[in-house]
Design a protein around this motif. Structure first.
Motif, short mmCIF file in Angstrom:
data_model
loop_
_atom_site.label_atom_id
_atom_site.label_comp_id
_atom_site.label_asym_id
_atom_site.label_seq_id
_atom_site.Cartn_x
_atom_site.Cartn_y
_atom_site.Cartn_z
N ALA A 15 0.83 -1.21 0.00
CA ALA A 15 0.00 0.00 0.00
C ALA A 15 0.86 1.25 0.00
O ALA A 15 0.58 2.21 -0.73
CB ALA A 15 -0.94 -0.02 1.20
N ALA A 16 1.92 1.25 0.79
CA ALA A 16 2.81 2.41 0.85
C ALA A 16 3.54 2.62 -0.47
O ALA A 16 3.71 3.76 -0.92
CB ALA A 16 3.81 2.25 1.99
N ILE A 17 3.96 1.54 -1.11
CA ILE A 17 4.66 1.65 -2.40
C ILE A 17 3.76 2.30 -3.43
O ILE A 17 4.15 3.24 -4.12
CB ILE A 17 5.14 0.27 -2.89
N PHE A 18 2.54 1.81 -3.54
CA PHE A 18 1.64 2.35 -4.56
C PHE A 18 1.11 3.73 -4.19
O PHE A 18 0.76 4.50 -5.08
CB PHE A 18 0.53 1.35 -4.87
N ALA A 19 1.06 4.07 -2.92
CA ALA A 19 0.66 5.41 -2.52
C ALA A 19 1.74 6.43 -2.86
O ALA A 19 1.42 7.57 -3.21
CB ALA A 19 0.36 5.45 -1.03
N GLU A 20 3.01 6.02 -2.79
CA GLU A 20 4.12 6.94 -3.08
C GLU A 20 4.27 7.21 -4.56
O GLU A 20 4.73 8.25 -4.96
CB GLU A 20 5.43 6.39 -2.52
N GLN A 21 3.96 6.24 -5.40
CA GLN A 21 4.08 6.36 -6.85
C GLN A 21 5.45 6.88 -7.27
O GLN A 21 5.59 7.90 -7.94
CB GLN A 21 2.97 7.24 -7.41
N LEU A 22 6.48 6.18 -6.84
CA LEU A 22 7.85 6.54 -7.21
C LEU A 22 8.10 6.25 -8.69
O LEU A 22 7.43 5.45 -9.30
CB LEU A 22 8.84 5.71 -6.38
N THR A 23 9.11 6.91 -9.23
CA THR A 23 9.54 6.62 -10.60
C THR A 23 10.92 5.97 -10.53
O THR A 23 11.56 5.96 -9.48
CB THR A 23 9.65 7.92 -11.43
N ASP A 24 11.37 5.44 -11.65
CA ASP A 24 12.70 4.83 -11.69
C ASP A 24 13.79 5.83 -11.32
O ASP A 24 14.84 5.46 -10.81
CB ASP A 24 13.00 4.25 -13.07
N ASN A 25 13.56 7.10 -11.56
CA ASN A 25 14.55 8.13 -11.22
C ASN A 25 14.69 8.30 -9.71
O ASN A 25 15.66 8.88 -9.25
CB ASN A 25 14.16 9.47 -11.85
N ASP A 26 13.71 7.83 -8.95
CA ASP A 26 13.75 7.95 -7.50
C ASP A 26 14.60 6.86 -6.84
O ASP A 26 14.86 6.92 -5.65
CB ASP A 26 12.34 7.88 -6.91
N ILE A 27 15.03 5.86 -7.62
CA ILE A 27 15.85 4.78 -7.09
C ILE A 27 17.31 5.13 -7.34
O ILE A 27 17.73 5.33 -8.48
CB ILE A 27 15.52 3.43 -7.78
#
Length: 166
Positions: free
Chosen positions: A72-84
């Motif tokens: 749930a936290a992963i999908f709520a954050e909606q990170l992009t590949d640039n955030d890794i």
């Protein structure tokens, strides 16, 4: 610590869970599945990153409430590949982080939660190599698995075993 996204992946209100974790420990647990996915892909055009995202989402069906909360936290954050961070996605760094996360969970929440989280990470790593046949792949039970990926998945399994059976 209380960890709760504003809403779950389906838009429903998320379940509030109080965990004995510091913010940076929770952040590691949330960041690690995506980092495992990026490390497992390792720039190989023959891997199926969509399968990795689906494996992350499959954590919603985990027996462990913690894994469902991390999804749930992963999908709520909606990170992009640039955030890794690219250095954080180095396989050796990822394996160390996997071991640390599983040991942390075993100590704070018990071996069942640690095992569920570790197995979920292994599923994420294993899912990306199930693409079309290419040299350097082996066939196990009808599934194509890249040899380098198999070593990475085995590394996560080794870290899981070390953390739970020390």
């Amino acid at each position: 610590m209380s960890s709760q996204p504003a809403s779950g992946p389906s838009g429903r209100p998320a379940i509030r869970v109080d965990l004995p974790l510091r913010r940076q420990e929770w952040d590691l647990l949330v960041r690690l599945p995506r980092t495992v996915l990026v490390a497992a892909c390792a720039g190989d055009k023959h891997v199926d990153a969509v399968a990795g995202v689906e494996a992350i989402a499959a954590g919603q069906r985990s027996r462990a409430l913690l894994v469902r909360g991390v999804v749930a936290a992963i999908f709520a954050e909606q990170l992009t590949d640039n955030d890794i961070d690219a250095t954080a996605a180095e396989p050796t760094t990822v394996l160390v982080d996997c071991g640390h996360a599983v040991r942390l969970l075993a100590e704070r929440l018990g071996p069942d939660v640690a095992l569920a989280y570790g197995e979920w990470l292994m599923d994420i790593a294993a899912s990306v190599g199930r693409a079309a046949w290419a040299p350097g792949r082996i066939r196990l039970g009808g599934v194509e698995i890249q040899l380098a990926e198999r070593r990475f998945v085995n590394g996560i399994a080794l870290e899981l075993a070390r953390a739970l059976y020390r």
